[in-house]
Design a protein around this motif. Structure first.
Motif, short mmCIF file in Angstrom:
data_model
loop_
_atom_site.label_atom_id
_atom_site.label_comp_id
_atom_site.label_asym_id
_atom_site.label_seq_id
_atom_site.Cartn_x
_atom_site.Cartn_y
_atom_site.Cartn_z
N LEU A 1 0.81 -1.22 0.00
CA LEU A 1 0.00 0.00 0.00
C LEU A 1 0.85 1.27 0.00
N LEU B 1 -10.67 0.26 -0.82
CA LEU B 1 -9.37 0.92 -0.87
C LEU B 1 -8.67 0.66 -2.20
N SER C 1 -7.71 3.62 -5.18
CA SER C 1 -6.28 3.96 -5.22
C SER C 1 -5.72 3.84 -6.63
N GLY D 1 1.08 4.66 -5.26
CA GLY D 1 0.05 3.70 -5.64
C GLY D 1 0.24 2.35 -4.98
#
Length: 304
Positions: A176, A195, A199, A246
């Motif tokens: 992450l 999430l 993203s 990213g």
């Protein structure tokens, strides 16, 4: 020029003993057989090999040159015969092994160490090859066997005449764009999916096996990745994720290639990859190939 091994042996014996009678006695031939073989040998070369001195035969300059080469050939032939008479498991041999980044750093040293312990007569030459080119390198004979990857979510059709030997399976995780000490990793698949959907992503190009497999994994997990960075090198992708640009997919062996401070979380739907050996099926009858395969199986299982 065409010579037989028998002619060479006879020529060597005659050069050492000086007479046809002595050469015939040493070889267990008749004098006539020795004479015929030497006549055939002299007829096949452009220069005279012997000078006659009564019953003795002396070598000419050309004969002295030829006998040195004959001795080398006969020594090599004797070594070849000795090698062929050895037990196959004791014969010295060499193999070429195709490797790729994360496997080369972690699995290869362990596999070669175990091979040295179990079969020290087998010498392996490693050659780094892109994962996408591994199978064809084996098919073309550029390497004898190769380490590769297989993604069960996006299986590729095996090449005819090859065998895939599974070594280990590991989970793919998401690195992450958040530091592990400042971010709480979502625990539920739904929150992980949200999430991941919101993203940016760092993925290998879609025409690569890793790129295709990870896009399939994302879709299976219920989201379409918003790819902002296309990066082939896993270490670079991990560094970009750590820098906060990213999410990128990683596996344990990739993290041994390049560790990270990024938080890691599973895909919403379990995603895995296999490390495999690719080999031509016919080559599995070679003791050396099966010995290497067994060493790398042990390396995958026993690795600290």
């Amino acid at each position: 020029m065409s010579w037989t091994l028998n002619q060479m042996r006879t020529f060597q014996a005659l050069s050492q003993r000086g007479t046809m009678a002595a050469a015939a006695e040493a070889l267990g031939y008749s004098i006539g057989a020795v004479s015929q073989q030497m006549a055939a040998l002299e007829a096949s070369v452009p220069r005279q090999l012997f000078l006659r001195d009564g019953r003795n035969l002396l070598l000419t300059d050309a004969g002295h040159v030829l006998v040195r080469h004959v001795e080398a050939i006969l020594n090599a032939e004797a070594e070849a015969r000795a090698a062929m008479s050895e037990d196959e498991q004791q014969q010295s041999t060499e193999l070429r092994l195709g490797v790729f980044g994360s496997a080369a750093v972690t699995l290869v040293p362990r596999g070669l160490l175990l091979l040295q312990e179990s079969a020290p007569n087998i010498r392996v030459h490693t050659q780094e090859i892109g994962v996408d080119q591994m199978t064809m390198a084996v098919v073309r004979g550029a390497v004898d066997l190769a380490l590769g990857v297989d993604y069960p979510d996006a299986p590729e059709t095996p090449q005819r005449g090859t065998t895939i030997i599974p070594l280990e399976e590991e989970e793919m995780l998401m690195a992450l764009p958040y530091a592990a000490d400042t971010f709480e990793v979502p625990s539920s698949p739904a929150r992980r999916r949200k999430l991941a959907r919101e993203s940016d992503w760092i993925l290998a190009p879609p025409d690569s096996y890793l790129g295709r497999a990870m896009r399939v994994a994302c879709v299976r997990s219920g989201f379409e990745p918003r790819v902002v960075h296309q990066v082939t090198d896993s270490a670079v992708a991990i560094a970009l994720a750590e820098a906060g640009v990213g999410i990128t997919p990683v596996a344990r062996r990739m993290l041994q290639l390049r560790s990270t401070k990024s938080a890691l979380m599973p895909f919403p739907k379990s995603t895995r990859r296999r490390i495999v050996l690719v080999v031509r099926t016919a080559s599995l009858e070679r003791h050396s190939v099966t010995a290497v395969a067994e060493a790398f199986k042990r390396a995958a299982v026993d690795e600290p």
